[in-house]
Design a protein around this motif. Structure first.
Motif, mmCIF file in Angstrom:
data_model
loop_
_atom_site.group_PDB
_atom_site.id
_atom_site.type_symbol
_atom_site.label_atom_id
_atom_site.label_comp_id
_atom_site.label_asym_id
_atom_site.label_seq_id
_atom_site.Cartn_x
_atom_site.Cartn_y
_atom_site.Cartn_z
ATOM 1 N N GLY A 1 0.803 -1.213 0.000
ATOM 2 C CA GLY A 1 0.000 0.000 0.000
ATOM 3 C C GLY A 1 0.836 1.263 0.000
ATOM 4 N N GLY A 2 0.512 2.198 -0.864
ATOM 5 C CA GLY A 2 1.216 3.479 -0.932
ATOM 6 C C GLY A 2 2.423 3.483 -1.850
ATOM 7 N N ILE A 3 2.788 2.317 -2.413
ATOM 8 C CA ILE A 3 3.932 2.234 -3.326
ATOM 9 C C ILE A 3 3.416 1.984 -4.740
ATOM 10 N N GLY A 4 3.767 2.887 -5.651
ATOM 11 C CA GLY A 4 3.315 2.738 -7.037
ATOM 12 C C GLY A 4 4.458 2.612 -8.028
ATOM 13 N N GLN A 5 5.667 3.037 -7.637
ATOM 14 C CA GLN A 5 6.810 2.981 -8.542
ATOM 15 C C GLN A 5 8.059 2.571 -7.767
ATOM 16 N N VAL A 6 9.087 2.147 -8.538
ATOM 17 C CA VAL A 6 10.308 1.629 -7.911
ATOM 18 C C VAL A 6 11.532 2.203 -8.616
ATOM 19 N N LEU A 7 12.523 2.590 -7.819
ATOM 20 C CA LEU A 7 13.840 2.976 -8.311
ATOM 21 C C LEU A 7 14.871 2.016 -7.725
ATOM 22 N N PHE A 8 15.994 1.858 -8.421
ATOM 23 C CA PHE A 8 17.060 0.987 -7.933
ATOM 24 C C PHE A 8 18.346 1.796 -7.788
#
Length: 233
Positions: free
Chosen positions: A173-180
């Motif tokens: 919940g609350g996470i829509g995108q990801v960076l590495f």
């Protein structure tokens, strides 16, 4: 005690009669030896050997209920099935954080019958621990990859590994995108189409949805048409 007093009084009276006051009516002095004899005849009081009674304080403990209730929530972890990604539910303590979800993902596929034919391209946490930077409220999770992360994954599985991570993390919940990142610096990762991200562009579910197992098993039922019988003329 009363009996002792009566006894002593009687003995003193007897001595007075026998020795103290003669028949002549004159008072005579009682000799010391008579007093010693009198002392020998007086019973002594033995000391009590019964210990005093001590009342121990009692404490009543309130009963403890050993049962505890832990709130849980179901999250979806993505593993490889037949060369594609498929989601599998896992119950975690509520609220499940991104780090908790990643830890569960690195524990591998479910055991027993549900895990038959399922595998993961992501190294275990002992071999390559994945960590998430503190949530800044932006809805973007930044995942720190350890050194040598991709060297532990076969080239043909690297896209699937990143897909596992992105699809799983965006279930939180609350996470829509990801960076590495790696060593604190943005790093590009495999994405759809055979290319790499530039490291500064957040990745979303749509970038890996083509890896999902969307095969739907259908059953077809064939019904034979009724045959009309014509009576012989």
């Amino acid at each position: 005690m009363l009996r002792r007093l009566l006894l002593i009084s009687g003995m003193l009276a007897g001595l007075l009669v026998a020795c103290g006051i003669p028949d002549s009516g004159k008072v005579s002095r009682i000799q010391d030896k008579d007093l010693r004899q009198l002392g020998d005849t007086i019973p002594t009081t033995a000391a009590s050997t019964v210990p005093p009674t001590t009342l121990e304080p009692t404490t009543t403990a309130a009963p403890i209920d050993p049962s505890t209730t832990i709130a849980i929530e179901e999250v979806t972890l993505y593993f490889i099935s037949g060369g594609q990604l498929k989601g599998y539910p896992r119950a975690l303590a509520k609220p499940a954080t991104t780090n908790q979800v990643l830890t569960a993902l690195q524990e591998g596929p479910p055991g027993g019958q549900p895990g038959v034919g399922i595998r993961s391209a992501i190294p275990t946490r002992a071999a390559a621990s994945l960590n998430v930077k503190p949530d800044d409220g932006s809805g973007i999770a930044t995942i720190e990859l350890p050194a040598g992360f991709f060297s532990q994954i076969a080239p043909e599985d690297q896209l699937l590994a990143i897909g596992q991570i992105v699809l799983t993390v965006t279930e939180v919940g609350g996470i829509g995108q990801v960076l590495f990142s790696q060593d604190g610096q943005p790093v590009g990762v495999p994405r759809r189409g055979g290319g790499f991200s530039n490291g500064n562009e957040p990745l979303a579910r749509r970038d890996y949805e083509e890896l999902l197992n969307t095969t739907v098993t259908t059953t077809t039922t064939t019904t034979a048409a009724p045959v009309e019988t014509i009576p012989a003329g």
